[in-house]
Design a protein around this motif. Sequence first.
Motif, PDB file in Angstrom:
ATOM      1  N   GLY A 134       0.799  -1.216   0.000  1.00 11.71           N
ATOM      2  CA  GLY A 134       0.000   0.000   0.000  1.00 11.71           C
ATOM      3  C   GLY A 134       0.832   1.266   0.000  1.00 11.71           C
ATOM      4  O   GLY A 134       2.060   1.247   0.015  1.00 11.71           O
ATOM      5  N   SER A 135       0.127   2.382   0.011  1.00 12.03           N
ATOM      6  CA  SER A 135       0.791   3.678  -0.047  1.00 12.03           C
ATOM      7  C   SER A 135       1.241   4.118   1.344  1.00 12.03           C
ATOM      8  O   SER A 135       0.857   3.539   2.357  1.00 12.03           O
ATOM      9  N   ILE A 136       2.067   5.150   1.359  1.00  7.74           N
ATOM     10  CA  ILE A 136       2.545   5.741   2.605  1.00  7.74           C
ATOM     11  C   ILE A 136       1.837   7.084   2.798  1.00  7.74           C
ATOM     12  O   ILE A 136       1.785   7.891   1.870  1.00  7.74           O
ATOM     13  N   PRO A 137       1.274   7.349   3.973  1.00  9.28           N
ATOM     14  CA  PRO A 137       0.614   8.647   4.209  1.00  9.28           C
ATOM     15  C   PRO A 137       1.550   9.816   3.915  1.00  9.28           C
ATOM     16  O   PRO A 137       2.763   9.718   4.099  1.00  9.28           O
ATOM     17  N   SER A 138       0.955  10.923   3.500  1.00  8.70           N
ATOM     18  CA  SER A 138       1.755  12.087   3.110  1.00  8.70           C
ATOM     19  C   SER A 138       2.538  12.680   4.277  1.00  8.70           C
ATOM     20  O   SER A 138       3.478  13.446   4.071  1.00  8.70           O
ATOM     21  N   THR A 139       2.145  12.329   5.507  1.00  9.26           N
ATOM     22  CA  THR A 139       2.847  12.873   6.677  1.00  9.26           C
ATOM     23  C   THR A 139       4.156  12.140   6.963  1.00  9.26           C
ATOM     24  O   THR A 139       4.916  12.563   7.837  1.00  9.26           O
ATOM     25  N   LEU A 140       4.411  11.054   6.248  1.00  9.88           N
ATOM     26  CA  LEU A 140       5.620  10.263   6.487  1.00  9.88           C
ATOM     27  C   LEU A 140       6.655  10.522   5.402  1.00  9.88           C
ATOM     28  O   LEU A 140       6.319  10.873   4.268  1.00  9.88           O
ATOM     29  N   PRO A 141       7.934  10.304   5.705  1.00  7.41           N
ATOM     30  CA  PRO A 141       8.980  10.455   4.688  1.00  7.41           C
ATOM     31  C   PRO A 141       8.767   9.479   3.528  1.00  7.41           C
ATOM     32  O   PRO A 141       8.322   8.341   3.727  1.00  7.41           O
ATOM     33  N   ASP A 142       9.077   9.931   2.315  1.00  5.86           N
ATOM     34  CA  ASP A 142       8.886   9.097   1.132  1.00  5.86           C
ATOM     35  C   ASP A 142       9.765   7.851   1.137  1.00  5.86           C
ATOM     36  O   ASP A 142       9.491   6.897   0.405  1.00  5.86           O
ATOM     37  N   ASP A 143      10.820   7.865   1.936  1.00 10.88           N
ATOM     38  CA  ASP A 143      11.757   6.745   1.931  1.00 10.88           C
ATOM     39  C   ASP A 143      11.479   5.755   3.076  1.00 10.88           C
ATOM     40  O   ASP A 143      12.371   4.976   3.442  1.00 10.88           O
ATOM     41  N   SER A 144      10.276   5.766   3.630  1.00  7.20           N
ATOM     42  CA  SER A 144       9.972   4.893   4.777  1.00  7.20           C
ATOM     43  C   SER A 144      10.135   3.417   4.428  1.00  7.20           C
ATOM     44  O   SER A 144      10.653   2.634   5.234  1.00  7.20           O
ATOM     45  N   TYR A 145       9.706   3.003   3.235  1.00  7.56           N
ATOM     46  CA  TYR A 145       9.893   1.607   2.818  1.00  7.56           C
ATOM     47  C   TYR A 145      11.377   1.287   2.691  1.00  7.56           C
ATOM     48  O   TYR A 145      11.834   0.205   3.078  1.00  7.56           O
ATOM     49  N   GLU A 146      12.122   2.232   2.142  1.00  9.34           N
ATOM     50  CA  GLU A 146      13.556   2.012   1.984  1.00  9.34           C
ATOM     51  C   GLU A 146      14.237   1.825   3.339  1.00  9.34           C
ATOM     52  O   GLU A 146      15.092   0.947   3.507  1.00  9.34           O
ATOM     53  N   LYS A 147      13.850   2.647   4.314  1.00 10.07           N
ATOM     54  CA  LYS A 147      14.446   2.540   5.642  1.00 10.07           C
ATOM     55  C   LYS A 147      14.134   1.195   6.279  1.00 10.07           C
ATOM     56  O   LYS A 147      14.979   0.591   6.944  1.00 10.07           O
ATOM     57  N   ILE A 148      12.907   0.712   6.070  1.00 12.98           N
ATOM     58  CA  ILE A 148      12.532  -0.596   6.609  1.00 12.98           C
ATOM     59  C   ILE A 148      13.376  -1.692   5.989  1.00 12.98           C
ATOM     60  O   ILE A 148      13.906  -2.577   6.686  1.00 12.98           O
ATOM     61  N   MET A 149      13.541  -1.654   4.672  1.00 15.56           N
ATOM     62  CA  MET A 149      14.309  -2.695   3.994  1.00 15.56           C
ATOM     63  C   MET A 149      15.783  -2.634   4.371  1.00 15.56           C
ATOM     64  O   MET A 149      16.451  -3.660   4.470  1.00 15.56           O
ATOM     65  N   GLU A 150      16.260  -1.428   4.597  1.00 19.05           N
ATOM     66  CA  GLU A 150      17.657  -1.274   5.013  1.00 19.05           C
ATOM     67  C   GLU A 150      17.893  -1.920   6.382  1.00 19.05           C
ATOM     68  O   GLU A 150      18.961  -2.479   6.643  1.00 19.05           O
ATOM     69  N   LEU A 151      16.890  -1.850   7.260  1.00 16.06           N
ATOM     70  CA  LEU A 151      17.020  -2.404   8.607  1.00 16.06           C
ATOM     71  C   LEU A 151      17.271  -3.906   8.611  1.00 16.06           C
ATOM     72  O   LEU A 151      17.893  -4.431   9.531  1.00 16.06           O
ATOM     73  N   VAL A 152      16.769  -4.601   7.599  1.00 11.84           N
ATOM     74  CA  VAL A 152      16.845  -6.072   7.599  1.00 11.84           C
ATOM     75  C   VAL A 152      17.752  -6.614   6.505  1.00 11.84           C
ATOM     76  O   VAL A 152      17.726  -7.816   6.210  1.00 11.84           O
ATOM     77  N   GLN A 153      18.562  -5.755   5.909  1.00 11.29           N
ATOM     78  CA  GLN A 153      19.404  -6.189   4.803  1.00 11.29           C
ATOM     79  C   GLN A 153      20.402  -7.277   5.196  1.00 11.29           C
ATOM     80  O   GLN A 153      20.774  -8.117   4.389  1.00 11.29           O
ATOM     81  N   GLU A 154      20.832  -7.272   6.433  1.00 16.48           N
ATOM     82  CA  GLU A 154      21.828  -8.242   6.876  1.00 16.48           C
ATOM     83  C   GLU A 154      21.203  -9.579   7.277  1.00 16.48           C
ATOM     84  O   GLU A 154      21.915 -10.518   7.621  1.00 16.48           O
ATOM     85  N   LYS A 155      19.879  -9.660   7.241  1.00 15.49           N
ATOM     86  CA  LYS A 155      19.191 -10.890   7.625  1.00 15.49           C
ATOM     87  C   LYS A 155      18.632 -11.589   6.389  1.00 15.49           C
ATOM     88  O   LYS A 155      18.404 -10.966   5.353  1.00 15.49           O
ATOM     89  N   ASN A 156      18.406 -12.871   6.519  1.00 18.22           N
ATOM     90  CA  ASN A 156      17.848 -13.656   5.420  1.00 18.22           C
ATOM     91  C   ASN A 156      16.324 -13.592   5.484  1.00 18.22           C
ATOM     92  O   ASN A 156      15.644 -14.550   5.867  1.00 18.22           O
ATOM     93  N   ILE A 157      15.788 -12.424   5.120  1.00 15.50           N
ATOM     94  CA  ILE A 157      14.348 -12.184   5.179  1.00 15.50           C
ATOM     95  C   ILE A 157      13.833 -11.912   3.769  1.00 15.50           C
ATOM     96  O   ILE A 157      14.404 -11.111   3.032  1.00 15.50           O
ATOM     97  N   ARG A 158      12.769 -12.596   3.397  1.00 16.23           N
ATOM     98  CA  ARG A 158      12.156 -12.367   2.086  1.00 16.23           C
ATOM     99  C   ARG A 158      11.157 -11.224   2.202  1.00 16.23           C
ATOM    100  O   ARG A 158      10.249 -11.270   3.017  1.00 16.23           O
ATOM    101  N   ILE A 159      11.330 -10.217   1.363  1.00 14.43           N
ATOM    102  CA  ILE A 159      10.483  -9.026   1.430  1.00 14.43           C
ATOM    103  C   ILE A 159       9.614  -8.936   0.175  1.00 14.43           C
ATOM    104  O   ILE A 159      10.109  -9.048  -0.944  1.00 14.43           O
ATOM    105  N   VAL A 160       8.331  -8.752   0.403  1.00 10.73           N
ATOM    106  CA  VAL A 160       7.365  -8.584  -0.682  1.00 10.73           C
ATOM    107  C   VAL A 160       6.906  -7.135  -0.677  1.00 10.73           C
ATOM    108  O   VAL A 160       6.538  -6.599   0.377  1.00 10.73           O
ATOM    109  N   VAL A 161       6.926  -6.482  -1.830  1.00  7.12           N
ATOM    110  CA  VAL A 161       6.535  -5.077  -1.911  1.00  7.12           C
ATOM    111  C   VAL A 161       5.398  -4.921  -2.912  1.00  7.12           C
ATOM    112  O   VAL A 161       5.514  -5.296  -4.074  1.00  7.12           O
TER     113      VAL A 161
END
Length: 209
Positions: A134-161
């Motif tokens: 889904g979309s991100i509310p306008s009150t949040l930074p546009d890179d919120s999804y990117e920040k989330i994915m960056e948090l788990v980059q070192e783990k073996n987690i499958r991410i669906v977008v």
Amino acid sequence: MIYTVTFNPALDYVVRVEDLTLGRVNRTTKENVFYGGKGINVSILLKELGYESIALGFVAGFTGMEIEAGVKALGVHTEFIHLQEGMSRINIKIKSKEESEINGQGPVITKEALDALFEQIKTLEDEDVLVLAGSIPSTLPDDSYEKIMELVQEKNIRIVVDATKDLLHNVLKYKPFLIKPNNHELGELFEVTVTTDEEIIYYAKELQK
């Protein structure tokens, strides 16, 4: 475990009006309430298919309480973050000779609340699946999804977008496990109109690159 994230859940109030007339009182012939938000929809469908998941996201006010209670009643585990102000949105879907929709804005998500979500994401473990939908509310930074994915980059987690345009394009550098643009969203990414199966295949392969 499968985790789904819905930034802006909603109560979808769906009404049927035989012949909607603007400027007059219209009476419904049928009404339904559904618990909406793409991540929530994924969790509900997973439950119907026999798979457990945990729904993450933000809720606020009496509508947020109803969303949380309703989703739990459907058998979905939730770990929503409760916002102190505002209310979760109500989306009105009017079914008549033509279909009309009025979508609410939703509450303001504070930096503190967003950080709390990030802390939840940090607890995910190897082999978990994370669905960002889904979309991100306008009150949040546009890179919120990117920040989330960056948090788990070192783990073996499958991410669906499941997102559109720049929101999807900007996370591709993190190589998500699965993305699902429809033909319109695929065309938006390349600024073209995609209509045929051949065009869909071509641009899907270009997106894969």
